[in-house]
Design a protein around this motif. Sequence first.
Motif, PDB file in Angstrom:
ATOM      1  N   ASN A 214       0.856  -1.186   0.000  1.00 12.99           N
ATOM      2  CA  ASN A 214       0.000   0.000   0.000  1.00 12.99           C
ATOM      3  C   ASN A 214       0.893   1.238   0.000  1.00 12.99           C
ATOM      4  O   ASN A 214       1.326   1.717   1.054  1.00 12.99           O
ATOM      5  CB  ASN A 214      -0.911  -0.024   1.218  1.00 12.99           C
ATOM      6  N   SER A 215       1.168   1.784  -1.170  1.00 12.29           N
ATOM      7  CA  SER A 215       2.105   2.903  -1.278  1.00 12.29           C
ATOM      8  C   SER A 215       1.541   4.190  -0.675  1.00 12.29           C
ATOM      9  O   SER A 215       2.306   5.051  -0.229  1.00 12.29           O
ATOM     10  CB  SER A 215       2.506   3.125  -2.729  1.00 12.29           C
ATOM     11  N   GLU A 216       0.229   4.352  -0.636  1.00 12.32           N
ATOM     12  CA  GLU A 216      -0.343   5.561  -0.025  1.00 12.32           C
ATOM     13  C   GLU A 216       0.061   5.651   1.436  1.00 12.32           C
ATOM     14  O   GLU A 216       0.416   6.723   1.934  1.00 12.32           O
ATOM     15  CB  GLU A 216      -1.865   5.560  -0.129  1.00 12.32           C
ATOM     16  N   ALA A 217       0.027   4.527   2.117  1.00 11.94           N
ATOM     17  CA  ALA A 217       0.392   4.516   3.533  1.00 11.94           C
ATOM     18  C   ALA A 217       1.894   4.396   3.734  1.00 11.94           C
ATOM     19  O   ALA A 217       2.486   5.144   4.523  1.00 11.94           O
ATOM     20  CB  ALA A 217      -0.312   3.366   4.249  1.00 11.94           C
ATOM     21  N   TYR A 218       2.547   3.460   3.019  1.00 10.60           N
ATOM     22  CA  TYR A 218       3.915   3.066   3.336  1.00 10.60           C
ATOM     23  C   TYR A 218       4.941   3.433   2.272  1.00 10.60           C
ATOM     24  O   TYR A 218       6.111   3.055   2.391  1.00 10.60           O
ATOM     25  CB  TYR A 218       3.958   1.550   3.593  1.00 10.60           C
ATOM     26  N   GLY A 219       4.534   4.166   1.255  1.00  7.48           N
ATOM     27  CA  GLY A 219       5.490   4.614   0.262  1.00  7.48           C
ATOM     28  C   GLY A 219       6.185   3.471  -0.437  1.00  7.48           C
ATOM     29  O   GLY A 219       5.547   2.567  -0.980  1.00  7.48           O
ATOM     30  N   ARG A 220       7.513   3.472  -0.392  1.00  8.51           N
ATOM     31  CA  ARG A 220       8.304   2.450  -1.077  1.00  8.51           C
ATOM     32  C   ARG A 220       8.333   1.129  -0.299  1.00  8.51           C
ATOM     33  O   ARG A 220       8.820   0.124  -0.826  1.00  8.51           O
ATOM     34  CB  ARG A 220       9.727   2.960  -1.295  1.00  8.51           C
ATOM     35  N   GLY A 221       7.834   1.131   0.951  1.00  7.94           N
ATOM     36  CA  GLY A 221       7.776  -0.101   1.728  1.00  7.94           C
ATOM     37  C   GLY A 221       8.541  -0.011   3.034  1.00  7.94           C
ATOM     38  O   GLY A 221       8.975   1.059   3.466  1.00  7.94           O
ATOM     39  N   LEU A 222       8.694  -1.160   3.693  1.00  5.99           N
ATOM     40  CA  LEU A 222       9.385  -1.275   4.975  1.00  5.99           C
ATOM     41  C   LEU A 222      10.885  -1.374   4.746  1.00  5.99           C
ATOM     42  O   LEU A 222      11.347  -2.247   3.997  1.00  5.99           O
ATOM     43  CB  LEU A 222       8.897  -2.500   5.728  1.00  5.99           C
ATOM     44  N   MET A 223      11.651  -0.518   5.374  1.00  7.91           N
ATOM     45  CA  MET A 223      13.116  -0.548   5.218  1.00  7.91           C
ATOM     46  C   MET A 223      13.676  -1.912   5.565  1.00  7.91           C
ATOM     47  O   MET A 223      13.335  -2.488   6.590  1.00  7.91           O
ATOM     48  CB  MET A 223      13.735   0.541   6.074  1.00  7.91           C
ATOM     49  N   ASP A 224      14.573  -2.409   4.725  1.00  4.95           N
ATOM     50  CA  ASP A 224      15.151  -3.749   4.882  1.00  4.95           C
ATOM     51  C   ASP A 224      16.654  -3.642   4.667  1.00  4.95           C
ATOM     52  O   ASP A 224      17.122  -3.620   3.524  1.00  4.95           O
ATOM     53  CB  ASP A 224      14.514  -4.709   3.882  1.00  4.95           C
ATOM     54  N   LEU A 225      17.427  -3.586   5.753  1.00  2.00           N
ATOM     55  CA  LEU A 225      18.869  -3.394   5.620  1.00  2.00           C
ATOM     56  C   LEU A 225      19.577  -4.657   5.184  1.00  2.00           C
ATOM     57  O   LEU A 225      20.713  -4.576   4.703  1.00  2.00           O
ATOM     58  CB  LEU A 225      19.447  -2.853   6.935  1.00  2.00           C
ATOM     59  N   GLU A 226      18.953  -5.815   5.334  1.00  2.00           N
ATOM     60  CA  GLU A 226      19.561  -7.029   4.768  1.00  2.00           C
ATOM     61  C   GLU A 226      19.559  -6.942   3.253  1.00  2.00           C
ATOM     62  O   GLU A 226      20.591  -7.160   2.604  1.00  2.00           O
ATOM     63  CB  GLU A 226      18.793  -8.268   5.238  1.00  2.00           C
ATOM     64  N   ALA A 227      18.422  -6.598   2.680  1.00  2.00           N
ATOM     65  CA  ALA A 227      18.329  -6.476   1.219  1.00  2.00           C
ATOM     66  C   ALA A 227      19.198  -5.319   0.716  1.00  2.00           C
ATOM     67  O   ALA A 227      19.859  -5.430  -0.314  1.00  2.00           O
ATOM     68  CB  ALA A 227      16.880  -6.280   0.801  1.00  2.00           C
ATOM     69  N   ALA A 228      19.201  -4.205   1.421  1.00  2.00           N
ATOM     70  CA  ALA A 228      19.960  -3.037   0.974  1.00  2.00           C
ATOM     71  C   ALA A 228      21.454  -3.268   0.996  1.00  2.00           C
ATOM     72  O   ALA A 228      22.198  -2.676   0.201  1.00  2.00           O
ATOM     73  CB  ALA A 228      19.610  -1.827   1.848  1.00  2.00           C
ATOM     74  N   SER A 229      21.922  -4.146   1.890  1.00  2.00           N
ATOM     75  CA  SER A 229      23.354  -4.374   2.026  1.00  2.00           C
ATOM     76  C   SER A 229      23.855  -5.591   1.271  1.00  2.00           C
ATOM     77  O   SER A 229      25.040  -5.917   1.292  1.00  2.00           O
ATOM     78  CB  SER A 229      23.721  -4.520   3.515  1.00  2.00           C
ATOM     79  N   ARG A 230      22.942  -6.272   0.582  1.00  3.83           N
ATOM     80  CA  ARG A 230      23.287  -7.491  -0.155  1.00  3.83           C
ATOM     81  C   ARG A 230      23.934  -7.117  -1.476  1.00  3.83           C
ATOM     82  O   ARG A 230      23.451  -6.263  -2.188  1.00  3.83           O
ATOM     83  CB  ARG A 230      22.038  -8.312  -0.388  1.00  3.83           C
ATOM     84  N   LEU A 231      25.033  -7.762  -1.817  1.00  2.00           N
ATOM     85  CA  LEU A 231      25.702  -7.482  -3.087  1.00  2.00           C
ATOM     86  C   LEU A 231      24.845  -7.908  -4.265  1.00  2.00           C
ATOM     87  O   LEU A 231      24.105  -8.874  -4.171  1.00  2.00           O
ATOM     88  CB  LEU A 231      27.056  -8.199  -3.147  1.00  2.00           C
TER      89      LEU A 231
END
Length: 343
Positions: free
Chosen positions: A326-343
């Motif tokens: 639901n982008s109206e409520a949560y925008g791009r989604g729930l921050m996930d530092l595992e995914a963000a830091s994965r090569l």
Amino acid sequence: MHRILIMSIVIASTLLSGCINPPEEPPLLAAFETREYQAQKGLAVIHASSLYARGGTGQGVAVALIDSGLNSHLPEFQGRLLDPGFDYIEKQAGTSDRIGHGTQMAGILAANKDDQGMHGVAYNAQLIPYRFGDNDEPFFFDSEIAQSWQAGFDKGARILNNSWANAIPATEINEARYNQVMPESLMTARKLVRDGAVFVFPTGNELKREPLAEPGLPVALPELEKGWIAVVAVKNDGSSINAKSNYCGVAAAWCIAVPGGDSGAEQGLLTTSKDGKYVQTAGTSPAAALVSGALAALQSRYPELSTQQVRERLLATANRTGIYANSEAYGRGLMDLEAASRL
């Protein structure tokens, strides 16, 4: 049978030759999921330990904290100041913190990993604190805010944490109106975004379907979007938006969701108080600080990327499953530092 065997040989040969990267080995997380880590409940929800295990702790990265100041004498902030900053109320270098809001945000962001209480999401990052206006709303302290942004940037901060926002709906802001109340800030924001800065703002605590003025400012000035993040707060278990937070609304394209605690005893995020105790805090202000710290930690994982490239990585890797679609409520989604830091 022969076809399957041949295909297996081809895949194995390709992996060995380096043409296809094998899956990244899962990091060893136990060393980072300490009592301090567990005490700061938001860290587990955003998978911060995966980022730590891959080297992203904020080392060498500075964040400017534009707030009510900081009690920098507390043990949680020893070694965490890159510069003493400036106090625009007392008109002097260094800051005090009369109301404690800035110290609480600093704890969420960068409190030391020292086996005491809790630690910040970027526990090796450094802070540059600025004090303006204390808790006096509206936050039309234009010159003080603009000077804080510029000074922080000049001293090395490319991440500017602003755990405040003016109570004007973003849908009612245009360039001319904002220029009436915050002309220096608007000019400075434009310049610093061009120069590579990232501004972080909370969506606000009115439980509205639209964010406040500052988090939604790129609606009126699209050139700011590449250096902007709006932050919506969810409950500590990530189950839904918290009891205060405004939605992402028109800021959905640059908005992200993170834990911000909730009302009620022991339902907030644990952080540092101005007198050195540990206290609970809840709302979109600590959620914004959590995102600024995450940016700093991720920047140290990817020093070759610009801060605005790290921002885009953080947004692009957010979890959009389940309610977070639901982008109206949560925008791009729930921050996930595992995914963000994965090569």
